[in-house]
Design a protein around this motif. Structure first.
Motif, PDB file in Angstrom:
ATOM      1  N   ILE A  48      -1.532 -10.752  -6.762  1.00 42.59           N
ATOM      2  CA  ILE A  48      -2.291  -9.246  -5.283  1.00 42.59           C
ATOM      3  C   ILE A  48      -1.225  -9.852  -3.993  1.00 42.59           C
ATOM      4  CG2 ILE A  48      -4.350  -9.570  -3.962  1.00 42.59           C
ATOM      5  CD1 ILE A  48      -5.824 -10.238  -6.538  1.00 42.59           C
ATOM      6  N   LEU A  49      -1.179  -8.822  -3.363  1.00 46.93           N
ATOM      7  CA  LEU A  49      -0.046  -8.941  -2.456  1.00 46.93           C
ATOM      8  C   LEU A  49      -1.879  -8.497  -0.824  1.00 46.93           C
ATOM      9  CD1 LEU A  49       1.828  -8.924  -0.429  1.00 46.93           C
ATOM     10  CD2 LEU A  49       2.401  -6.865  -1.012  1.00 46.93           C
ATOM     11  N   THR A  50      -1.554  -9.106  -0.171  1.00 46.40           N
ATOM     12  CA  THR A  50      -2.732  -9.671   0.989  1.00 46.40           C
ATOM     13  C   THR A  50      -1.680  -9.018   2.382  1.00 46.40           C
ATOM     14  OG1 THR A  50      -4.193 -10.799   0.076  1.00 46.40           O
ATOM     15  CG2 THR A  50      -4.706 -10.204   2.031  1.00 46.40           C
ATOM     16  N   GLN A  51      -2.540  -8.625   3.590  1.00 45.55           N
ATOM     17  CA  GLN A  51      -1.585  -8.443   5.134  1.00 45.55           C
ATOM     18  C   GLN A  51      -3.041  -9.360   4.855  1.00 45.55           C
ATOM     19  OE1 GLN A  51      -1.730  -5.908   8.213  1.00 45.55           O
ATOM     20  NE2 GLN A  51       0.103  -5.126   7.293  1.00 45.55           N
ATOM     21  N   VAL A  52      -2.065 -10.828   6.078  1.00 42.26           N
ATOM     22  CA  VAL A  52      -3.254 -11.672   6.478  1.00 42.26           C
ATOM     23  C   VAL A  52      -3.169 -12.124   7.831  1.00 42.26           C
ATOM     24  CG1 VAL A  52      -2.490 -13.140   3.894  1.00 42.26           C
ATOM     25  CG2 VAL A  52      -1.258 -13.601   5.865  1.00 42.26           C
ATOM     26  N   ASP A  53      -2.266 -11.417   8.304  1.00 44.86           N
ATOM     27  CA  ASP A  53      -2.447 -11.290   9.971  1.00 44.86           C
ATOM     28  C   ASP A  53      -1.506 -10.284  10.314  1.00 44.86           C
ATOM     29  OD1 ASP A  53      -3.291 -11.720  12.182  1.00 44.86           O
ATOM     30  OD2 ASP A  53      -2.911 -14.550  12.254  1.00 44.86           O
ATOM     31  N   PRO A  54      -2.290  -9.537  10.979  1.00 46.09           N
ATOM     32  CA  PRO A  54      -1.459  -8.218  11.841  1.00 46.09           C
ATOM     33  C   PRO A  54      -0.251  -8.292  13.233  1.00 46.09           C
ATOM     34  CG  PRO A  54      -3.107  -7.379  11.328  1.00 46.09           C
ATOM     35  CD  PRO A  54      -3.057  -9.226  10.569  1.00 46.09           C
ATOM     36  N   CYS A  82       2.521 -17.724  -2.278  1.00 42.89           N
ATOM     37  CA  CYS A  82       3.612 -17.150  -1.102  1.00 42.89           C
ATOM     38  C   CYS A  82       3.678 -16.219   0.095  1.00 42.89           C
ATOM     39  CB  CYS A  82       4.351 -16.318  -2.204  1.00 42.89           C
ATOM     40  SG  CYS A  82       5.893 -15.651  -1.179  1.00 42.89           S
ATOM     41  N   TYR A  83       3.734 -16.947   1.246  1.00 41.48           N
ATOM     42  CA  TYR A  83       3.655 -16.487   2.589  1.00 41.48           C
ATOM     43  C   TYR A  83       4.852 -16.394   3.031  1.00 41.48           C
ATOM     44  CZ  TYR A  83      -0.554 -19.499   2.117  1.00 41.48           C
ATOM     45  OH  TYR A  83      -1.723 -19.465   1.325  1.00 41.48           O
ATOM     46  N   LEU A 132       1.844 -11.009   8.958  1.00 41.45           N
ATOM     47  CA  LEU A 132       2.208 -11.907   8.429  1.00 41.45           C
ATOM     48  C   LEU A 132       1.512 -11.514   6.164  1.00 41.45           C
ATOM     49  CD1 LEU A 132       2.650 -15.299   7.310  1.00 41.45           C
ATOM     50  CD2 LEU A 132      -0.087 -15.080   8.695  1.00 41.45           C
ATOM     51  N   TYR A 133       2.371 -12.156   5.846  1.00 44.57           N
ATOM     52  CA  TYR A 133       1.280 -11.070   4.213  1.00 44.57           C
ATOM     53  C   TYR A 133       1.356 -12.779   3.113  1.00 44.57           C
ATOM     54  CZ  TYR A 133       2.577  -7.173   5.242  1.00 44.57           C
ATOM     55  OH  TYR A 133       2.482  -5.599   5.971  1.00 44.57           O
ATOM     56  N   LEU A 134       0.720 -12.851   2.191  1.00 53.79           N
ATOM     57  CA  LEU A 134       0.237 -13.707   1.152  1.00 53.79           C
ATOM     58  C   LEU A 134       0.475 -12.406   0.118  1.00 53.79           C
ATOM     59  CD1 LEU A 134      -0.456 -16.136  -0.403  1.00 53.79           C
ATOM     60  CD2 LEU A 134      -2.822 -15.981   0.154  1.00 53.79           C
ATOM     61  N   PHE A 135       1.317 -13.157  -1.071  1.00 54.93           N
ATOM     62  CA  PHE A 135       1.437 -12.894  -2.720  1.00 54.93           C
ATOM     63  C   PHE A 135       1.012 -13.772  -3.341  1.00 54.93           C
ATOM     64  CE2 PHE A 135       4.640 -11.786  -6.180  1.00 54.93           C
ATOM     65  CZ  PHE A 135       3.220 -10.903  -6.755  1.00 54.93           C
ATOM     66  N   GLN A 136      -0.190 -13.837  -4.020  1.00 55.87           N
ATOM     67  CA  GLN A 136      -1.066 -14.904  -4.699  1.00 55.87           C
ATOM     68  C   GLN A 136      -2.179 -14.255  -5.924  1.00 55.87           C
ATOM     69  OE1 GLN A 136      -2.801 -18.648  -3.704  1.00 55.87           O
ATOM     70  NE2 GLN A 136      -4.332 -17.203  -3.541  1.00 55.87           N
ATOM     71  N   ASN A 159       1.026  -1.477  -0.056  1.00 55.13           N
ATOM     72  CA  ASN A 159      -0.255  -0.195   0.174  1.00 55.13           C
ATOM     73  C   ASN A 159       1.229   1.126   0.532  1.00 55.13           C
ATOM     74  OD1 ASN A 159      -2.427  -1.521   0.001  1.00 55.13           O
ATOM     75  ND2 ASN A 159      -3.200  -1.322   2.077  1.00 55.13           N
ATOM     76  N   GLY A 160       1.991   1.259  -0.608  1.00 57.12           N
ATOM     77  CA  GLY A 160       2.943   2.424  -0.854  1.00 57.12           C
ATOM     78  C   GLY A 160       3.709   2.943   0.279  1.00 57.12           C
ATOM     79  N   ARG A 161       3.631   1.503   1.363  1.00 59.56           N
ATOM     80  CA  ARG A 161       4.557   1.900   2.227  1.00 59.56           C
ATOM     81  C   ARG A 161       5.946   0.756   1.739  1.00 59.56           C
ATOM     82  NH1 ARG A 161       1.078   1.967   7.209  1.00 59.56           N
ATOM     83  NH2 ARG A 161      -0.181   0.403   6.289  1.00 59.56           N
ATOM     84  N   LYS A 162       7.370   0.872   2.675  1.00 60.44           N
ATOM     85  CA  LYS A 162       8.066   0.160   2.424  1.00 60.44           C
ATOM     86  C   LYS A 162       8.420  -1.260   3.357  1.00 60.44           C
ATOM     87  CE  LYS A 162      11.686  -0.003   0.146  1.00 60.44           C
ATOM     88  NZ  LYS A 162      11.997  -0.531  -0.873  1.00 60.44           N
ATOM     89  N   PHE A 163       8.282  -2.564   2.817  1.00 63.32           N
ATOM     90  CA  PHE A 163       8.213  -3.724   4.317  1.00 63.32           C
ATOM     91  C   PHE A 163       8.906  -3.200   5.317  1.00 63.32           C
ATOM     92  CE2 PHE A 163       6.936  -6.254   0.285  1.00 63.32           C
ATOM     93  CZ  PHE A 163       5.875  -6.305   1.098  1.00 63.32           C
TER      94      PHE A 163
END
Length: 283
Positions: free
Chosen positions: A161-167, A130-131, A154-158, A112-116
């Motif tokens: 699409i990149l999703t933040q699945v558990d913060p 890709c988790y 924790l993220y998923l790239f699939q 979302n426009g912010r560096k990891f």
């Protein structure tokens, strides 16, 4: 990126499998901090020396070479079905895909426009999801100070699409899934806990549960479903989350583990300046 093939003398205690049962075999002790072992389709092991910015390759025949210089200060690695290395490239907070030739592609560098914060460890499901974990460890070689993403998640790239699945972590770190793609284990190293999720048919994570009261740096799973956690030695838990075995490792810290070799017959352990293998006669 330049592919380096520089052979080194392996400072290794060479012995046959039958002689090594129950004992660690030192492969080499020349590193600053060895991390991220991952196995390819031929049983070769790739691992990182993060402070020295290299990825090494240890073949199933016992040859140790530098595979890649200028390796993005990579930490955790995983190798996909096409034998590309997926690398948590910490230098610029990126996720890389490295071809067998050594060519590098940057897969991700922001959410979302912010560096990891700093991708740390990664696992690829059989379906291609890709988790990866993204804790914050401030590095002396970064120009930035502090976080752009508050959550250490924790993220998923699939499917692009990149999703933040558990913060909901303090500091997520080690990650590994089962060979059938049905379970995912993620360690919260700061909370000293490891969790397990079910993976549904779309790759979503559901039914998060506490697996055990121990965190971990890197992790792996054997063919029986036992989970291997690192830190002080290697601690092994069965599928019920019960501790069943411990491997004492002569190093200050064990960072990561994986199975490799021609028949996946050895457990490889990166441990501070050393890398070991051991034949798991407890299985």
């Amino acid at each position: 990126m330049k592919l380096i093939v520089t052979s080194v003398l392996i400072t290794c205690i060479l012995c046959a499998k039958g002689q090594s049962q129950g004992g660690l075999i030192l492969i080499s002790d020349q590193f600053s901090f060895a991390e991220g072992p991952a196995v390819d389709s031929k049983g070769n092991i790739y691992f990182t020396d993060q402070p020295n910015n290299k990825i090494w390759k240890y073949t199933s025949e016992g040859k140790l070479d530098v595979f890649l210089e200028s390796a993005g200060r990579s930490n955790g690695l995983y190798i996909d079905k096409d034998d590309h290395i997926i690398a948590c490239a910490d230098e610029k907070n990126e996720l890389w895909r490295i071809a067998p030739s050594g060519n590098v592609e940057v897969l991700l560098d922001q959410y979302n426009g912010r560096k990891f914060n700093g991708p740390n460890d990664v696992w690829i499901s059989p379906a291609g999801g890709c988790y990866f974990t993204d804790p914050h460890y401030q590095r002396e070689y970064w120009t930035r100070k502090g976080k752009e993403i508050e959550e250490e998640a924790l993220y998923l790239f699939q499917g692009g699409i990149l999703t933040q699945v558990d913060p909901d972590f303090i500091k997520p770190n080690g990650i590994v899934g089962t060979a059938d793609g049905r379970l995912l284990y993620v360690a919260d190293i700061r909370a000293d806990k490891t969790y397990v999720y079910d993976i549904d048919e779309k790759g979503n994570l559901v039914n998060k549960k506490l697996f055990c009261n121990q965190g971990s740096d890197g992790m792996t799973i054997d063919q029986k479903g036992n989970v291997y956690l690192t830190g002080k030695g290697v601690t092994i838990y069965n599928v019920q989350g019960q501790k069943i075995h411990h491997i004492d490792v002569p190093a200050n810290w064990t960072a990561n583990v994986c199975f490799g070799g021609k028949e996946k017959e050895y457990l490889f352990i990166t441990a501070s300046e050393k890398i070991f293998k051991i034949y798991p006669d407890w299985l």
